[in-house]
Design an enzyme around this catalytic site. Structure first.
Site, PDB file in Angstrom:
ATOM      1  N   LYS A  81      55.009  37.148  32.139  1.00  0.00           N
ATOM      2  CA  LYS A  81      54.407  38.182  31.295  1.00  0.00           C
ATOM      3  C   LYS A  81      53.249  38.855  32.030  1.00  0.00           C
ATOM      4  O   LYS A  81      52.233  38.240  32.301  1.00  0.00           O
ATOM      5  CB  LYS A  81      53.861  37.586  29.995  1.00  0.00           C
ATOM      6  CG  LYS A  81      53.447  38.702  29.027  1.00  0.00           C
ATOM      7  CD  LYS A  81      52.544  38.228  27.906  1.00  0.00           C
ATOM      8  CE  LYS A  81      51.112  38.164  28.308  1.00  0.00           C
ATOM      9  NZ  LYS A  81      50.476  39.463  28.594  1.00  0.00           N
ATOM     10  N   GLU A 112      44.378  29.605  37.462  1.00  0.00           N
ATOM     11  CA  GLU A 112      43.474  30.312  38.385  1.00  0.00           C
ATOM     12  C   GLU A 112      42.531  31.115  37.510  1.00  0.00           C
ATOM     13  O   GLU A 112      42.935  32.107  36.897  1.00  0.00           O
ATOM     14  CB  GLU A 112      44.253  31.270  39.293  1.00  0.00           C
ATOM     15  CG  GLU A 112      45.275  30.605  40.196  1.00  0.00           C
ATOM     16  CD  GLU A 112      44.642  29.843  41.348  1.00  0.00           C
ATOM     17  OE1 GLU A 112      43.428  30.009  41.592  1.00  0.00           O
ATOM     18  OE2 GLU A 112      45.372  29.067  41.983  1.00  0.00           O
ATOM     19  N   CYS A 141      38.517  37.808  41.050  1.00  0.00           N
ATOM     20  CA  CYS A 141      37.970  36.507  40.620  1.00  0.00           C
ATOM     21  C   CYS A 141      37.133  35.878  41.714  1.00  0.00           C
ATOM     22  O   CYS A 141      36.175  35.174  41.431  1.00  0.00           O
ATOM     23  CB  CYS A 141      39.095  35.582  40.183  1.00  0.00           C
ATOM     24  SG  CYS A 141      40.482  35.577  41.309  1.00  0.00           S
ATOM     25  N   GLU A 163      30.493  35.774  34.800  1.00  0.00           N
ATOM     26  CA  GLU A 163      31.364  36.643  35.592  1.00  0.00           C
ATOM     27  C   GLU A 163      31.323  38.052  34.993  1.00  0.00           C
ATOM     28  O   GLU A 163      31.640  38.239  33.819  1.00  0.00           O
ATOM     29  CB  GLU A 163      32.794  36.088  35.543  1.00  0.00           C
ATOM     30  CG  GLU A 163      33.759  36.874  36.392  1.00  0.00           C
ATOM     31  CD  GLU A 163      35.150  36.238  36.459  1.00  0.00           C
ATOM     32  OE1 GLU A 163      35.717  35.938  35.393  1.00  0.00           O
ATOM     33  OE2 GLU A 163      35.677  36.082  37.572  1.00  0.00           O
TER      34      GLU A 163
HETATM   35  P1  NAI Z   1      42.674  37.281  29.589  1.00  0.00           P
HETATM   36  O1  NAI Z   1      42.504  35.909  30.141  1.00  0.00           O
HETATM   37  O2  NAI Z   1      42.610  37.461  28.114  1.00  0.00           O
HETATM   38  O3  NAI Z   1      44.099  37.875  30.051  1.00  0.00           O
HETATM   39  C1  NAI Z   1      44.877  37.406  31.117  1.00  0.00           C
HETATM   40  C2  NAI Z   1      46.332  37.255  30.686  1.00  0.00           C
HETATM   41  O4  NAI Z   1      46.425  36.255  29.686  1.00  0.00           O
HETATM   42  C3  NAI Z   1      46.948  38.506  30.060  1.00  0.00           C
HETATM   43  O5  NAI Z   1      48.292  38.605  30.463  1.00  0.00           O
HETATM   44  C4  NAI Z   1      46.843  38.219  28.574  1.00  0.00           C
HETATM   45  O6  NAI Z   1      47.791  38.920  27.811  1.00  0.00           O
HETATM   46  C5  NAI Z   1      47.099  36.734  28.522  1.00  0.00           C
HETATM   47  N1  NAI Z   1      46.556  36.028  27.352  1.00  0.00           N
HETATM   48  C6  NAI Z   1      45.519  36.377  26.558  1.00  0.00           C
HETATM   49  N2  NAI Z   1      45.330  35.458  25.593  1.00  0.00           N
HETATM   50  C7  NAI Z   1      46.259  34.502  25.780  1.00  0.00           C
HETATM   51  C8  NAI Z   1      46.555  33.264  25.116  1.00  0.00           C
HETATM   52  N3  NAI Z   1      45.869  32.821  24.083  1.00  0.00           N
HETATM   53  N4  NAI Z   1      47.588  32.518  25.592  1.00  0.00           N
HETATM   54  C9  NAI Z   1      48.292  32.908  26.652  1.00  0.00           C
HETATM   55  N5  NAI Z   1      48.059  34.063  27.313  1.00  0.00           N
HETATM   56  C10 NAI Z   1      47.047  34.850  26.897  1.00  0.00           C
HETATM   57  O7  NAI Z   1      41.628  38.204  30.310  1.00  0.00           O
HETATM   58  P2  NAI Z   1      41.051  39.651  29.821  1.00  0.00           P
HETATM   59  O8  NAI Z   1      40.733  39.599  28.365  1.00  0.00           O
HETATM   60  O9  NAI Z   1      41.972  40.685  30.306  1.00  0.00           O
HETATM   61  O10 NAI Z   1      39.693  39.717  30.638  1.00  0.00           O
HETATM   62  C11 NAI Z   1      38.531  39.064  30.165  1.00  0.00           C
HETATM   63  C12 NAI Z   1      37.718  38.524  31.320  1.00  0.00           C
HETATM   64  O11 NAI Z   1      38.442  37.520  32.004  1.00  0.00           O
HETATM   65  C13 NAI Z   1      37.373  39.528  32.390  1.00  0.00           C
HETATM   66  O12 NAI Z   1      36.234  40.252  32.054  1.00  0.00           O
HETATM   67  C14 NAI Z   1      37.162  38.647  33.576  1.00  0.00           C
HETATM   68  O13 NAI Z   1      35.839  38.131  33.584  1.00  0.00           O
HETATM   69  C15 NAI Z   1      38.127  37.519  33.372  1.00  0.00           C
HETATM   70  N6  NAI Z   1      39.380  37.707  34.145  1.00  0.00           N
HETATM   71  C16 NAI Z   1      39.565  36.955  35.259  1.00  0.00           C
HETATM   72  C17 NAI Z   1      40.688  37.142  36.023  1.00  0.00           C
HETATM   73  C18 NAI Z   1      40.921  36.355  37.249  1.00  0.00           C
HETATM   74  O14 NAI Z   1      41.648  36.803  38.125  1.00  0.00           O
HETATM   75  N7  NAI Z   1      40.367  35.174  37.371  1.00  0.00           N
HETATM   76  C19 NAI Z   1      41.693  38.149  35.693  1.00  0.00           C
HETATM   77  C20 NAI Z   1      41.443  38.856  34.458  1.00  0.00           C
HETATM   78  C21 NAI Z   1      40.308  38.629  33.746  1.00  0.00           C
END
Ligand code: NAI
Ligand code: MG
Length: 479
Positions: A181, A255, A289, A386
């Protein structure tokens, strides 16, 4: 003397975006029921409507993946699997320009980066893992390593196609099938990848792609037909996933976030260091990240480094991501922009000093000027949380020991940078730092052969290299 750059826009004629997409299940595109828009964050133009997968679609995708696993993929020789991976890698190279333009339109990152970093690295991951498919028994992971089964893979929006490659290539090489996804704001290159799977004649059901939001992600995580979860995203969601899989037999790799220290010792080559600092935090709008978001400067060189950093930042070009001369593009979403604005305001309120170069931001879309905060202390939110945007927090230190203490004073531990001319100091510092990836006199270098992953709240397990392969095989230690 300064001179103006003429606009150098990349053409978008190479991509054809459909007005509406379904899901990719069992080798076919199937219509979705509910849809939501994906936009270009640089212009707010709606690019397409993508489907939101619910329980029925997740069930269908898991079923297709299981069938492909049992009937085809797990029975196929590694040599045959490798041929498909090579084929996918070559098609990705052939269609690289199409992927790069689509990624930039959907994500907001500069075309220079999608063209020169994201897409070539994504193809490299498939080439690298194609090579492993028939050599798994020589990887030092047991004499007869076995796949786990069906992998559920959930990826973020910062490197959409590259994160897909990090997940899909090792899973397939090891003999697993997948249900993936993409993130809700960047689904289009994953859907183009589904077309590549068709073009490569990958057996139906080996790769299934469902679009949707967190609710779709949660359905995948909790599905009883899935053997392994691989997730990249926020630490917050990572913790939800860890709790959800704890009472099950599912394997999991996470990650998550980071707050990397980029440490500059007083013997560092200053000009090269300044380039590394800029690359460390402003690459991909700071949506990285492992970004070098905490700059730790040794006090006796701090003034000189800051002076040179500010003059370098005056030359950063912010604007149209499709322009080949652009360095910093659009913030990926309105929500992410809101988070960056909020954390930067906390920096002001807590007494740090904000500085940005003069730069004109476009009127439409989501934008944030490259920013540095000086006078930051360890207690400040901008030193602890972050930000995931083009914002650098600058701290200082007097002794190498103090640098290490400050660098390690974080719940995260994904990456770190060391700038010094002395090899002995670099080796000493790298042994003290609690971070999964440490760069010396460079930053943000990625390679499929090199394991990537974090300590503490930055996650579990490694991706890339032999270590990453082990996370898709049975009975192999994951750390
Ligand atoms: P997120 O963690 O909500 O989204 C990442 C993925 O997880 C998306 O595909 C989303 O649809 C999915 N997701 C969301 N809730 C879920 C759940 N309960 N169960 C399974 N999958 C789920 O991140 P978001 O809201 O886009 O960004 C928020 C913050 O997270 C950012 O400001 C940043 O600080 C951090 N982030 C870190 C990343 C990294 O590469 N380590 C990547 C994206 C965000
Ligand atoms: Mg988008």
């Amino acid at each position: 003397m300064s001179f103006e750059y003429a606009p150098a826009p990349e053409s978008r004629a190479v991509v054809s975006i459909k007005p509406k997409y379904g899901h990719f299940i069992g080798g076919k595109f199937v219509a979705g029921s509910k849809h939501f828009p994906t936009i270009n964050p640089a212009t707010e133009e709606v690019l397409s409507q993508v489907a939101l997968a619910g329980k029925a679609e997740v069930d269908a995708a898991v079923k297709a993946a299981r069938k492909a696993y049992t009937a085809t993929w797990s029975k196929m020789s590694g040599k045959e699997r490798g041929k498909y991976l090579y084929r996918i890698a070559r098609i990705m190279q052939e269609r690289a320009r199409e992927f790069a333009v689509l990624e930039t339109l959907d994500n907001g990152k500069p075309i220079r980066e999608s063209r020169d970093t994201d897409i070539p690295l994504a193809a490299a991951h498939f080439f690298y893992h194609a090579g492993w498919a028939d050599k798994l028994e020589y990887a030092g992971l047991g004499t007869s390593p076995k796949p786990l089964g069906v992998a559920g893979q959930i990826i973020p929006w910062n490197f959409p196609l590259l994160m897909l490659a990090w997940k899909v290539a090792p899973a397939l090489a090891a003999g697993n099938t997948v249900v993936l996804k993409p993130a809700e704001s960047t689904p289009l290159t994953a859907l183009l990848f589904a077309e590549v799977c068709q073009q490569a004649e990958l057996p139906a059901g080996v790769v299934n792609i469902l679009t949707g939001d967190g609710s779709t992600g949660a359905l995948i995580v909790n599905h009883p037909g899935i053997d392994k979860i691989a997730f990249t995203g926020s630490t917050e969601v990572g913790k939800i996933i860890a709790r959800a899989v704890a009472p099950t037999k599912k394997s999991v790799t996470l990650e998550l976030g980071g707050k990397a220290a980029n440490i500059v010792f007083d013997d560092a080559p200053i000009d090269e260091t300044v380039e590394g600092i800029v690359n460390g935090i402003f690459f991909n709008q700071g949506h990285v990240c492992c970004a070098g978001s905490r700059l730790l400067l040794q006090e006796n060189v701090a003034e000189e480094v800051l002076h040179k950093l500010k003059s370098r930042m005056e030359k950063i070009r912010v604007g149209d991501p499709m322009d080949k001369n652009t360095d910093v593009g659009a913030i990926n979403s309105k929500e992410q922009l809101g988070k960056i604005i909020e954390l930067a305001a906390a920096g002001d309120a807590e007494g740090a000093e904000r500085w940005s170069p003069a730069c004109e931001l476009p009127g439409k879309g989501f934008w944030f000027a490259p920013t540095i905060f000086t006078g930051v202390t360890q207690a400040h939110r901008i030193a602890r949380e972050e930000i995931f945007g083009p914002v650098l927090s600058v701290l200082t230190f007097r002794t190498p020991q103090e640098a290490i203490e400050k660098a390690n004073n974080t719940p995260f531990g994904l990456s770190a940078g060391i700038w010094s001319e002395k090899g002995s100091r670099t080796l000493w510092a790298s042994q003290q730092l609690r971070a999964g990836v440490i760069w010396a006199n460079t930053f943000n270098k990625f390679d499929p052969t090199s394991p990537f992953g974090g300590y503490k709240e930055s996650g579990w397990g490694r991706e890339g290299g032999r270590h990453g392969l082990s996370a898709y095989l049975k009975g192999v230690s994951h750390e």
